[in-house]
Design an enzyme around this catalytic site. Structure first.
Site, PDB file in Angstrom:
ATOM      1  N   LYS A  14       0.824  -1.214   0.000  1.00  0.00           N
ATOM      2  CA  LYS A  14       0.000   0.000   0.000  1.00  0.00           C
ATOM      3  C   LYS A  14       0.861   1.269   0.000  1.00  0.00           C
ATOM      4  O   LYS A  14       0.555   2.229  -0.697  1.00  0.00           O
ATOM      5  CB  LYS A  14      -0.899  -0.038   1.247  1.00  0.00           C
ATOM      6  N   ARG A  89     -10.817   2.911   9.073  1.00  0.00           N
ATOM      7  CA  ARG A  89     -10.582   1.532   9.496  1.00  0.00           C
ATOM      8  C   ARG A  89     -11.804   0.972  10.215  1.00  0.00           C
ATOM      9  O   ARG A  89     -11.774  -0.197  10.618  1.00  0.00           O
ATOM     10  CB  ARG A  89      -9.372   1.460  10.421  1.00  0.00           C
ATOM     11  N   ARG A 128      10.531 -11.740   4.992  1.00  0.00           N
ATOM     12  CA  ARG A 128      11.192 -10.473   5.310  1.00  0.00           C
ATOM     13  C   ARG A 128      11.942 -10.590   6.643  1.00  0.00           C
ATOM     14  O   ARG A 128      13.048 -10.126   6.791  1.00  0.00           O
ATOM     15  CB  ARG A 128      10.120  -9.392   5.416  1.00  0.00           C
ATOM     16  N   ARG A 134      13.847  -8.751  12.912  1.00  0.00           N
ATOM     17  CA  ARG A 134      13.096  -7.811  13.741  1.00  0.00           C
ATOM     18  C   ARG A 134      13.091  -8.219  15.223  1.00  0.00           C
ATOM     19  O   ARG A 134      13.140  -9.401  15.542  1.00  0.00           O
ATOM     20  CB  ARG A 134      11.625  -7.809  13.311  1.00  0.00           C
ATOM     21  N   ARG A 145      -1.288  -5.957  14.151  1.00  0.00           N
ATOM     22  CA  ARG A 145      -1.780  -5.083  13.077  1.00  0.00           C
ATOM     23  C   ARG A 145      -2.426  -5.900  11.956  1.00  0.00           C
ATOM     24  O   ARG A 145      -3.433  -5.512  11.385  1.00  0.00           O
ATOM     25  CB  ARG A 145      -0.640  -4.213  12.536  1.00  0.00           C
TER      26      ARG A 145
HETATM   27  P1  AMP Z   1      -0.518   2.348   9.877  1.00  0.00           P
HETATM   28  O1  AMP Z   1       0.834   2.902   9.573  1.00  0.00           O
HETATM   29  O2  AMP Z   1      -1.589   2.899   8.972  1.00  0.00           O
HETATM   30  O3  AMP Z   1      -0.547   0.851   9.918  1.00  0.00           O
HETATM   31  O4  AMP Z   1      -0.904   2.869  11.340  1.00  0.00           O
HETATM   32  C1  AMP Z   1      -0.073   2.626  12.447  1.00  0.00           C
HETATM   33  C2  AMP Z   1      -0.918   2.595  13.727  1.00  0.00           C
HETATM   34  O5  AMP Z   1      -1.592   3.873  13.892  1.00  0.00           O
HETATM   35  C3  AMP Z   1      -2.030   1.574  13.750  1.00  0.00           C
HETATM   36  O6  AMP Z   1      -1.562   0.307  14.151  1.00  0.00           O
HETATM   37  C4  AMP Z   1      -3.002   2.188  14.756  1.00  0.00           C
HETATM   38  O7  AMP Z   1      -2.529   2.042  16.089  1.00  0.00           O
HETATM   39  C5  AMP Z   1      -2.901   3.677  14.425  1.00  0.00           C
HETATM   40  N1  AMP Z   1      -3.882   4.069  13.376  1.00  0.00           N
HETATM   41  C6  AMP Z   1      -3.581   4.557  12.139  1.00  0.00           C
HETATM   42  N2  AMP Z   1      -4.703   4.835  11.448  1.00  0.00           N
HETATM   43  C7  AMP Z   1      -5.738   4.514  12.256  1.00  0.00           C
HETATM   44  C8  AMP Z   1      -7.159   4.552  12.116  1.00  0.00           C
HETATM   45  N3  AMP Z   1      -7.732   4.974  10.977  1.00  0.00           N
HETATM   46  N4  AMP Z   1      -7.917   4.146  13.168  1.00  0.00           N
HETATM   47  C9  AMP Z   1      -7.354   3.731  14.310  1.00  0.00           C
HETATM   48  N5  AMP Z   1      -6.024   3.637  14.512  1.00  0.00           N
HETATM   49  C10 AMP Z   1      -5.212   4.027  13.497  1.00  0.00           C
END
Ligand code: AMP
Length: 189
Positions: A14, A89, A128, A134, A145
């Site tokens: 993405k 989300r 990876r 890691r 995640r």
């Molecule tokens: P990402 O880089 O988009 O995977 O986001 C990293 C972290 O930020 C996620 O694991 C969540 O803890 C938080 N986060 C980012 N976007 C959202 C969202 N739309 N709703 C809730 N938490 C979010």
């Protein structure tokens, strides 16, 4: 210009596809993950509130996330097109986003979901991991995640499917061929 959302689990590509879309179309990129990371890095009051949640890999509550997104939209009153990445989300976030777009006299026109199965994502990440080595807590966070994506975020897609805004794109293949498939969707406005 249009507004679009890109969905995909961690490891689906993405980030790479978003960069290419921004370069080609000049979208204003709104990544809630990047915004939260900026806040935690700079130790802002919001950053302090979300740091532990983010470290666990769980989702930040909707009220906090939606308020931050609104603030970001308000900073860009003249933007002609947005690419939302990592937001929405949850269905509540998707509804809020439609509402914000409507109040600007526009809409979310296109939604692209990069389809990669949970098994494929876990296989890619295991490969990876063999190279990157890691830390365990990173590993745990990543697992959480992935689980959050497949157990929660994926359930937002029907919201966009019912009114025809959603296009699923096979997330397996070369970066360029996936990119061209996305562009074919963007270009049909
Ligand atoms: P990402 O880089 O988009 O995977 O986001 C990293 C972290 O930020 C996620 O694991 C969540 O803890 C938080 N986060 C980012 N976007 C959202 C969202 N739309 N709703 C809730 N938490 C979010």
């Amino acid at each position: 210009m249009l507004n679009m959302v890109i969905f995909g689990p961690p490891g689906a590509g993405k980030g790479t596809q978003s960069e290419k879309l921004i370069e080609r179309y000049g979208f204003v990129h709104i990544s809630t993950g990047d915004l939260f990371r900026w806040h935690t890095k700079n130790d802002t009051p919001l950053g302090k509130r979300v740091k532990e949640i983010m470290n666990s890999g769980a989702l930040v509550p909707d009220d906090i996330t939606i308020a931050m997104l609104k603030e970001e939209l308000d900073k860009n009153p003249l933007a002609k097109g947005f690419l939302f990445d990592g937001f929405p989300r949850t269905v509540a976030q998707a509804e809020a986003l439609d509402h914000f777009m409507q109040s600007r006299g526009t809409a979310i026109h296109r939604v692209v979901a990069l389809d990669v199965t949970e098994d494929e994502v876990r296989t890619r990440i295991a490969k990876r991991k063999a190279i990157e080595n890691r830390a365990d807590d990173e590993e745990e966070k990543l697992n959480k995640r992935i689980t959050e994506y497949f157990s929660k975020t994926l359930h937002v897609l029907p919201f966009y499917k019912t009114d025809g805004r959603l296009t699923n794109i096979q997330g397996i293949g070369s970066i360029d061929s996936i990119f061209e498939s996305i562009c074919a969707v963007v270009g049909t406005t």
